[in-house]
Enzyme design. Structure first.
Site, PDB file in Angstrom:
ATOM      1  CG  ASN A   1       6.443   0.214   7.478  1.00 38.66           C
ATOM      2  OD1 ASN A   1       7.397   0.351   8.244  1.00 38.66           O
ATOM      3  ND2 ASN A   1       6.327   0.920   6.356  1.00 38.66           N
TER       4      ASN A   1
ATOM      5  CG  ASP B   1      -4.487   8.366   4.477  1.00 42.95           C
ATOM      6  OD1 ASP B   1      -4.149   7.862   5.573  1.00 42.95           O
ATOM      7  OD2 ASP B   1      -4.574   9.591   4.304  1.00 42.95           O
TER       8      ASP B   1
ATOM      9  CB  THR C   1      -0.969   0.035   1.200  1.00 42.71           C
ATOM     10  OG1 THR C   1      -0.281   0.484   2.385  1.00 42.71           O
ATOM     11  CG2 THR C   1      -1.587  -1.321   1.440  1.00 42.71           C
TER      12      THR C   1
ATOM     13  CE1 TYR D   1       7.074   7.397  15.722  1.00 46.29           C
ATOM     14  CE2 TYR D   1       8.947   7.095  17.194  1.00 46.29           C
ATOM     15  CZ  TYR D   1       8.207   6.688  16.102  1.00 46.29           C
ATOM     16  OH  TYR D   1       8.589   5.576  15.398  1.00 46.29           O
TER      17      TYR D   1
ATOM     18  CB  SER E   1       6.571  -0.903  18.498  1.00 44.65           C
ATOM     19  OG  SER E   1       6.855  -0.042  19.573  1.00 44.65           O
TER      20      SER E   1
ATOM     21  CE  LYS F   1       5.657   3.798  15.723  1.00 43.45           C
ATOM     22  NZ  LYS F   1       4.964   3.042  14.658  1.00 43.45           N
TER      23      LYS F   1
ATOM     24  CB  THR G   1      15.126   4.212   7.081  1.00 47.88           C
ATOM     25  OG1 THR G   1      14.630   4.858   8.271  1.00 47.88           O
ATOM     26  CG2 THR G   1      15.324   2.722   7.371  1.00 47.88           C
TER      27      THR G   1
END
Length: 289
Positions: free
Chosen positions: A85, A58, A34, A150, A136, A154, A185
């Site tokens: 993810n 979305d 997706t 943030y 997470s 998680k 990343t």
């Protein structure tokens, strides 16, 4: 002969999602990936692989989520592995972030994850088979300055997955929450990380230092995303997968440090902690002893 699994991977356009998608296809499984846009561009990177279905979705849009799951089952017949993810980071002091900034982070990281779980589970329950893998973070195991909001999303994913694993186990379904540490990343660049609009000078020596640090270490993190993707392949093929899977030495060190500090607090406050029951409970315990 290996039986092909079908994976449903959210947020597949970059970062972990992209690496996992590549690894799964290379392993011979099917992927429903997706993305939020640029479908043709994403598909072009895989040279028309027949084992790949790309859908626009979305995670905060329940109608899109339902449509994507229906498309996946129509194309490949089933979803064996769900990888939640999709998500993004919010770097801010607890006081600095606005209500809207925090709510939006929860909409994607928590409520988006729940949207996909609710859409996928009916077909897994019908087949009495499946594996839900929620991503997470090391920040979901232990708090960091500037990452508390943030991280709280998680922490929520950790708790949701832990309960979910117990609820679906009798139905033949497994659930795992993966907590990656700092991997190389794009998580710390502007494509995946947002900072609060408000910056309070009093937090310059705490949150401000973290903002500077995040900018300096971007693309210099210790974790290898390709190795993380292979860990997901191993996880999905395990007969008895764990409920919790921390990935990275930094994550393991952070968790062990936290639990050691927690144990120390328990030791120092033991009498207070254990002295809050009703007197009749203490009396009953003494008789049983």
């Amino acid at each position: 002969m290996k039986t092909q699994k079908t994976w449903f991977i959210t947020g597949a356009s970059r970062g972990f999602g992209l690496e996992i998608t590549k690894a799964v296809l290379a392993a011979g499984d099917k992927v429903v990936a997706t993305v939020r846009g640029k479908v043709a561009e994403f598909e072009a990177g895989f040279n028309g692989n027949p084992d790949l279905l790309v859908v626009t979705m979305d995670v905060t849009n329940e109608q899109q989520v339902s449509g994507a799951v229906s498309a996946a089952i129509a194309e490949f017949g089933r979803i064996d592995v769900l990888v939640n993810n999709a998500g993004y980071g919010l770097l801010a002091g607890v006081e600095e972030a606005s209500n809207e900034e925090v709510r939006q982070n929860y909409e994607v990281n928590v409520f988006g994850t729940l949207n996909v779980i609710r859409a996928v589970l009916p077909s897994m329950r019908a087949r009495r088979s499946g594996h839900i893998i929620n991503i997470s973070s090391v920040g979901g195991l232990g708090a960091y300055i500037g990452w508390g909001l943030y991280g709280s999303t998680k922490f929520a994913v950790e708790g949701i997955t832990e309960a979910l694993a117990m609820e679906v186990a009798p139905l033949g379904i497994q659930a795992t929450v993966v907590a990656p540490g700092f991997f190389r990343t794009n998580f710390l660049d502007e494509s995946s990380l947002f900072s609060s609009a408000q910056i309070i000078p009093d937090y310059a020596e705490t949150v401000g230092v973290m903002r500077d640090f995040a900018a300096k270490v971007s693309y210099k993190q210790p974790g290898d995303p390709a190795k993380l993707a292979q860990a997901f392949i191993t996880l999905a093929n395990a007969k008895n997968p764990p409920v919790h899977l921390p990935l990275g030495n930094d994550t393991l060190d952070r968790f062990r440090s936290k639990t050691a500090a927690f144990e120390k607090d328990i030791e120092n406050w033991y009498d207070v902690i254990t002295g809050t029951d009703h007197d009749d409970v203490h009396a009953q315990a003494a008789v049983q002893a």
